[in-house]
Design a protein around this motif. Structure first.
Motif, PDB file in Angstrom:
ATOM      1  N   ILE A  70       0.851  -1.187   0.000  1.00 55.01           N
ATOM      2  CA  ILE A  70       0.000   0.000   0.000  1.00 55.01           C
ATOM      3  C   ILE A  70       0.885   1.234   0.000  1.00 55.01           C
ATOM      4  CG2 ILE A  70      -1.798   1.282   1.216  1.00 55.01           C
ATOM      5  CD1 ILE A  70      -2.623  -1.379   2.511  1.00 55.01           C
ATOM      6  N   ARG A  71       0.655   2.108  -0.954  1.00 54.07           N
ATOM      7  CA  ARG A  71       1.426   3.351  -1.046  1.00 54.07           C
ATOM      8  C   ARG A  71       0.469   4.538  -1.050  1.00 54.07           C
ATOM      9  NH1 ARG A  71       5.764   5.126  -5.763  1.00 54.07           N
ATOM     10  NH2 ARG A  71       5.885   7.315  -5.184  1.00 54.07           N
ATOM     11  N   PRO A  72       0.303   5.200   0.096  1.00 56.12           N
ATOM     12  CA  PRO A  72      -0.491   6.433   0.112  1.00 56.12           C
ATOM     13  C   PRO A  72       0.317   7.581  -0.462  1.00 56.12           C
ATOM     14  CG  PRO A  72       0.344   5.973   2.299  1.00 56.12           C
ATOM     15  CD  PRO A  72       0.782   4.821   1.428  1.00 56.12           C
ATOM     16  N   MET A  73      -0.366   8.575  -0.997  1.00 55.09           N
ATOM     17  CA  MET A  73       0.270   9.749  -1.592  1.00 55.09           C
ATOM     18  C   MET A  73      -0.564  10.981  -1.291  1.00 55.09           C
ATOM     19  SD  MET A  73       1.227   8.133  -5.347  1.00 55.09           S
ATOM     20  CE  MET A  73      -0.244   7.111  -5.379  1.00 55.09           C
ATOM     21  N   ALA A  74       0.077  12.147  -1.290  1.00 57.66           N
ATOM     22  CA  ALA A  74      -0.641  13.406  -1.067  1.00 57.66           C
ATOM     23  C   ALA A  74       0.131  14.545  -1.704  1.00 57.66           C
ATOM     24  CB  ALA A  74      -0.832  13.664   0.415  1.00 57.66           C
ATOM     25  N   GLU A  94      -4.713  36.648  -6.711  1.00 58.56           N
ATOM     26  CA  GLU A  94      -5.569  35.760  -5.930  1.00 58.56           C
ATOM     27  C   GLU A  94      -4.716  34.786  -5.139  1.00 58.56           C
ATOM     28  OE1 GLU A  94      -9.504  35.485  -8.843  1.00 58.56           O
ATOM     29  OE2 GLU A  94      -8.117  33.804  -8.720  1.00 58.56           O
ATOM     30  N   ALA A  95      -5.225  34.360  -3.995  1.00 56.87           N
ATOM     31  CA  ALA A  95      -4.609  33.290  -3.207  1.00 56.87           C
ATOM     32  C   ALA A  95      -5.489  32.056  -3.307  1.00 56.87           C
ATOM     33  CB  ALA A  95      -4.447  33.709  -1.752  1.00 56.87           C
ATOM     34  N   ARG A  96      -4.885  30.910  -3.627  1.00 62.67           N
ATOM     35  CA  ARG A  96      -5.633  29.678  -3.796  1.00 62.67           C
ATOM     36  C   ARG A  96      -4.815  28.497  -3.272  1.00 62.67           C
ATOM     37  NH1 ARG A  96      -9.134  32.755  -4.839  1.00 62.67           N
ATOM     38  NH2 ARG A  96     -10.572  32.785  -6.622  1.00 62.67           N
ATOM     39  N   ILE A  97      -5.501  27.422  -2.959  1.00 63.08           N
ATOM     40  CA  ILE A  97      -4.857  26.133  -2.715  1.00 63.08           C
ATOM     41  C   ILE A  97      -5.057  25.308  -3.973  1.00 63.08           C
ATOM     42  CG2 ILE A  97      -4.837  24.016  -1.350  1.00 63.08           C
ATOM     43  CD1 ILE A  97      -5.743  25.660   1.041  1.00 63.08           C
ATOM     44  N   VAL A  98      -3.972  25.052  -4.705  1.00 55.66           N
ATOM     45  CA  VAL A  98      -4.071  24.348  -5.975  1.00 55.66           C
ATOM     46  C   VAL A  98      -3.518  22.933  -5.827  1.00 55.66           C
ATOM     47  CG1 VAL A  98      -3.886  26.512  -7.222  1.00 55.66           C
ATOM     48  CG2 VAL A  98      -1.842  25.160  -6.850  1.00 55.66           C
ATOM     49  N   GLN A  99      -3.999  22.062  -6.669  1.00 58.70           N
ATOM     50  CA  GLN A  99      -3.562  20.667  -6.751  1.00 58.70           C
ATOM     51  C   GLN A  99      -3.660  19.926  -5.408  1.00 58.70           C
ATOM     52  OE1 GLN A  99       0.260  20.434  -8.730  1.00 58.70           O
ATOM     53  NE2 GLN A  99      -0.317  21.994 -10.224  1.00 58.70           N
ATOM     54  N   PRO A 100      -4.785  20.098  -4.668  1.00 64.80           N
ATOM     55  CA  PRO A 100      -4.954  19.318  -3.434  1.00 64.80           C
ATOM     56  C   PRO A 100      -5.380  17.888  -3.775  1.00 64.80           C
ATOM     57  CG  PRO A 100      -6.880  20.681  -3.792  1.00 64.80           C
ATOM     58  CD  PRO A 100      -5.924  20.982  -4.920  1.00 64.80           C
ATOM     59  N   MET A 101      -4.579  16.916  -3.399  1.00 65.21           N
ATOM     60  CA  MET A 101      -4.821  15.542  -3.832  1.00 65.21           C
ATOM     61  C   MET A 101      -4.432  14.551  -2.751  1.00 65.21           C
ATOM     62  SD  MET A 101      -3.181  12.649  -5.090  1.00 65.21           S
ATOM     63  CE  MET A 101      -1.597  13.200  -5.651  1.00 65.21           C
ATOM     64  N   LEU A 102      -5.256  13.533  -2.591  1.00 65.23           N
ATOM     65  CA  LEU A 102      -4.947  12.367  -1.770  1.00 65.23           C
ATOM     66  C   LEU A 102      -5.039  11.143  -2.671  1.00 65.23           C
ATOM     67  CD1 LEU A 102      -7.006  13.047   1.487  1.00 65.23           C
ATOM     68  CD2 LEU A 102      -4.518  13.167   1.240  1.00 65.23           C
ATOM     69  N   GLY A 103      -4.002  10.318  -2.678  1.00 65.39           N
ATOM     70  CA  GLY A 103      -3.986   9.164  -3.559  1.00 65.39           C
ATOM     71  C   GLY A 103      -3.534   7.906  -2.857  1.00 65.39           C
ATOM     72  N   PHE A 145      -4.266  -1.167  -7.960  1.00 67.18           N
ATOM     73  CA  PHE A 145      -5.378  -0.211  -7.921  1.00 67.18           C
ATOM     74  C   PHE A 145      -4.806   1.177  -7.710  1.00 67.18           C
ATOM     75  CE2 PHE A 145      -8.211   2.443  -5.345  1.00 67.18           C
ATOM     76  CZ  PHE A 145      -9.302   2.528  -6.197  1.00 67.18           C
ATOM     77  N   HIS A 146      -5.249   2.124  -8.545  1.00 69.80           N
ATOM     78  CA  HIS A 146      -4.868   3.528  -8.400  1.00 69.80           C
ATOM     79  C   HIS A 146      -6.115   4.338  -8.057  1.00 69.80           C
ATOM     80  CE1 HIS A 146      -1.421   2.133 -10.786  1.00 69.80           C
ATOM     81  NE2 HIS A 146      -0.766   3.147 -10.260  1.00 69.80           N
ATOM     82  N   GLY A 147      -6.058   5.058  -6.958  1.00 68.78           N
ATOM     83  CA  GLY A 147      -7.151   5.936  -6.570  1.00 68.78           C
ATOM     84  C   GLY A 147      -6.631   7.331  -6.267  1.00 68.78           C
ATOM     85  N   GLN A 148      -7.340   8.351  -6.742  1.00 68.37           N
ATOM     86  CA  GLN A 148      -6.958   9.739  -6.484  1.00 68.37           C
ATOM     87  C   GLN A 148      -8.214  10.537  -6.150  1.00 68.37           C
ATOM     88  OE1 GLN A 148      -3.894  10.797  -6.435  1.00 68.37           O
ATOM     89  NE2 GLN A 148      -2.719   9.337  -7.652  1.00 68.37           N
ATOM     90  N   LEU A 149      -8.206  11.177  -4.978  1.00 63.61           N
ATOM     91  CA  LEU A 149      -9.230  12.140  -4.611  1.00 63.61           C
ATOM     92  C   LEU A 149      -8.680  13.534  -4.840  1.00 63.61           C
ATOM     93  CD1 LEU A 149     -10.587  10.636  -1.257  1.00 63.61           C
ATOM     94  CD2 LEU A 149     -11.627  10.508  -3.526  1.00 63.61           C
ATOM     95  N   TYR A 179     -13.866  15.235  -8.161  1.00 65.83           N
ATOM     96  CA  TYR A 179     -13.439  14.758  -6.848  1.00 65.83           C
ATOM     97  C   TYR A 179     -12.782  13.379  -6.940  1.00 65.83           C
ATOM     98  CZ  TYR A 179     -16.322  18.570  -5.058  1.00 65.83           C
ATOM     99  OH  TYR A 179     -16.855  19.804  -4.796  1.00 65.83           O
ATOM    100  N   PHE A 180     -13.375  12.478  -7.724  1.00 67.12           N
ATOM    101  CA  PHE A 180     -12.781  11.161  -7.935  1.00 67.12           C
ATOM    102  C   PHE A 180     -12.010  11.210  -9.256  1.00 67.12           C
ATOM    103  CE2 PHE A 180     -16.205  10.270  -4.989  1.00 67.12           C
ATOM    104  CZ  PHE A 180     -15.573   9.430  -4.076  1.00 67.12           C
ATOM    105  N   HIS A 181     -10.730  11.586  -9.139  1.00 68.64           N
ATOM    106  CA  HIS A 181      -9.885  11.842 -10.303  1.00 68.64           C
ATOM    107  C   HIS A 181      -9.480  10.525 -10.980  1.00 68.64           C
ATOM    108  CE1 HIS A 181      -7.641  14.719 -12.596  1.00 68.64           C
ATOM    109  NE2 HIS A 181      -6.461  14.226 -12.286  1.00 68.64           N
ATOM    110  N   GLU A 182      -9.165   9.519 -10.178  1.00 67.23           N
ATOM    111  CA  GLU A 182      -8.781   8.197 -10.679  1.00 67.23           C
ATOM    112  C   GLU A 182      -9.384   7.119  -9.795  1.00 67.23           C
ATOM    113  OE1 GLU A 182      -4.482   7.715 -12.596  1.00 67.23           O
ATOM    114  OE2 GLU A 182      -4.375   8.575 -10.579  1.00 67.23           O
ATOM    115  N   LEU A 183      -9.912   6.082 -10.410  1.00 63.79           N
ATOM    116  CA  LEU A 183     -10.350   4.850  -9.729  1.00 63.79           C
ATOM    117  C   LEU A 183     -10.112   3.712 -10.726  1.00 63.79           C
ATOM    118  CD1 LEU A 183     -13.747   6.052  -8.166  1.00 63.79           C
ATOM    119  CD2 LEU A 183     -11.634   5.586  -6.898  1.00 63.79           C
ATOM    120  N   MET A 184      -8.878   3.243 -10.806  1.00 61.45           N
ATOM    121  CA  MET A 184      -8.497   2.302 -11.862  1.00 61.45           C
ATOM    122  C   MET A 184      -7.934   1.015 -11.272  1.00 61.45           C
ATOM    123  SD  MET A 184      -9.181   3.535 -14.911  1.00 61.45           S
ATOM    124  CE  MET A 184      -8.123   2.580 -15.998  1.00 61.45           C
TER     125      MET A 184
END
Length: 404
Positions: free
Chosen positions: A24-28, A48-57, A69-73, A103-108
């Motif tokens: 299992i390899r979590p990513m963020a 502008e101030a923004r939070i860009v590319q927020p991802m949990l994988g 299995f690859h999953g990305q939120l 929101y569900f960027h990848e579910l492969m």
């Protein structure tokens, strides 16, 4: 530079947890950023101030990496509801802003089998789920600049329901995808399964030596910008040369790509050229990108939004965006290959020009044809360094990214 990279290809490094034979390899990933641009459509500068590319994988592997299995939120629907300020960016109803991804960027889910035939390895693979089509180059989130290139919608096809088949023999790999043509309309969109299989893509990849990758892709996408299927079809091509390895003892990366999309049987043609590279100098990592891309100019409902659904009579012409982007990130915190915190500064100088015939005129929306953008941010990432988003099954073999 690309030839020098071949001499020092980076080896795979995959930190992972182990649970009863399952790895299992979590990513963020997260980039708080302040972005300034001038001019903006219909006005002068904007910051502008923004939070860009927020991802949990997560990547889960079993059966000796045969089953993965690859999953990305993706949290951009929350942090980028009105889009990320980016002159030249467009798509899914946004203009001069990068749209939030779903929101569900990848579910492969992928199954790959490899065996030795003679003295060489033969691999067969199949993947199923929601994710990236086997077309074009890597997702920009996996590449050095924070700013997305203008050609994102010409060079990648993502967030579709996909059935992917693969075959690899020695240094040649072929991939084919069936998918739904419609692209998302908002972050909570799911693929329209009534349209599954109305579009297809093929990608051939040659890996002659470690660290060098050549690819050629072809795709036919039915009505991507009209969910019901009544819009224009796209015929797409992509070709690229990618290098990764070292120059001297310094890890480095380079990419040259070309992409072309034809709509309405060639009545509208959009072409892009892009080159980018990065090199690591201790904890500093300077990078550079040069791009020239033709984008559609659509009927707008406001300065930053276009009319949807998009039909042929919504196109007012086309513009060419030429942009030079440079930046440097500096790792202040590093925990091996696992965790990294790197402040960055990035800037773009560019020019907008009318392309071809049509009603669109640069002066209708921009006070001048030359523009600039500046981004100040901090990239915080966890176990992202060797991850190339959108590569499944056999495509992961010998293909490790440079994102940090």
């Amino acid at each position: 530079m690309l030839l020098a990279l071949a001499a020092g290809g980076l080896s795979a490094q995959e930190p992972a947890g182990h649970v009863s034979g399952i790895r299992i390899r979590p990513m963020a990933n997260l980039v708080p950023a302040v972005i300034s641009a001038d001019p903006i459509p219909g006005g002068s500068g904007l910051t502008e101030a923004r939070i860009v590319q927020p991802m949990l994988g997560i990547r889960v592997a079993a059966l000796g990496d045969r089953l993965t299995f690859h999953g990305q939120l993706n949290g951009e629907g929350v942090t980028l509801e009105s889009g990320e300020l980016g002159l030249g960016n467009w798509g899914e109803g946004f203009i001069d802003r990068r749209h939030p991804h779903t929101y569900f960027h990848e579910l492969m889910l992928s199954l790959a089998h490899r065996r030795i035939v003679g003295s060489a390895e033969l691999g067969l693979g199949v993947s199923l789920g929601k994710g990236f089509v086997s077309f074009g180059t890597d997702d920009p989130m996996s590449r050095p600049p924070v700013r997305y290139p203008v050609n994102h919608h010409w060079s990648q096809i993502l967030e579709r329901a996909i059935l992917l088949g693969q075959v690899r023999y020695r240094w040649v790999m072929l991939e084919g995808s069936l998918f739904n043509g419609d692209e998302p309309e908002h972050p909570s969109s799911w693929p329209n399964m009534d349209r599954f299989g109305d579009s297809w893509a093929l990608r051939g990849t040659i890996l002659p030596v470690a660290g060098i990758e050549l690819q050629l892709s072809r795709a036919s996408v039915h009505s991507p910008e009209h969910r019901a299927g009544a819009g224009l079809d796209q015929e797409k091509w992509s070709a690229s040369l990618r290098g990764e390895g070292s120059v001297g003892a310094r890890p480095a990366y380079g990419l040259v790509e070309w992409a072309r999309t034809d709509e309405a049987s060639g009545a509208f043609r959009f072409e892009s050229w892009l080159g980018e590279g990065a090199i690591e100098l201790g904890r500093a990592r300077p990078y550079l990108r040069l791009e020239s891309t033709v984008r559609p100019e659509e009927e707008r409902t406001s300065a930053f939004r276009s009319r949807r659904p998009h039909l042929e009579n919504s196109l007012l012409g086309a513009s060419r965006w030429t942009a030079l982007t440079g930046g440097v990130s500096v790792e202040l915190l590093r925990a091996g290959e696992t965790f990294s915190v790197a402040p960055l500064v990035e800037g773009t100088l560019g020019h907008i020009a009318k392309h071809g015939e049509g009603l669109f005129q640069v002066a209708d929306w921009y006070s001048r044809p030359d523009f600039w953008t500046v981004t100040l941010g901090v990239r915080a990432s966890y176990r992202m360094k060797n991850h190339r988003m959108g590569r499944y099954g056999l495509a992961e073999t010998g293909a490790h990214g440079v994102h940090r």
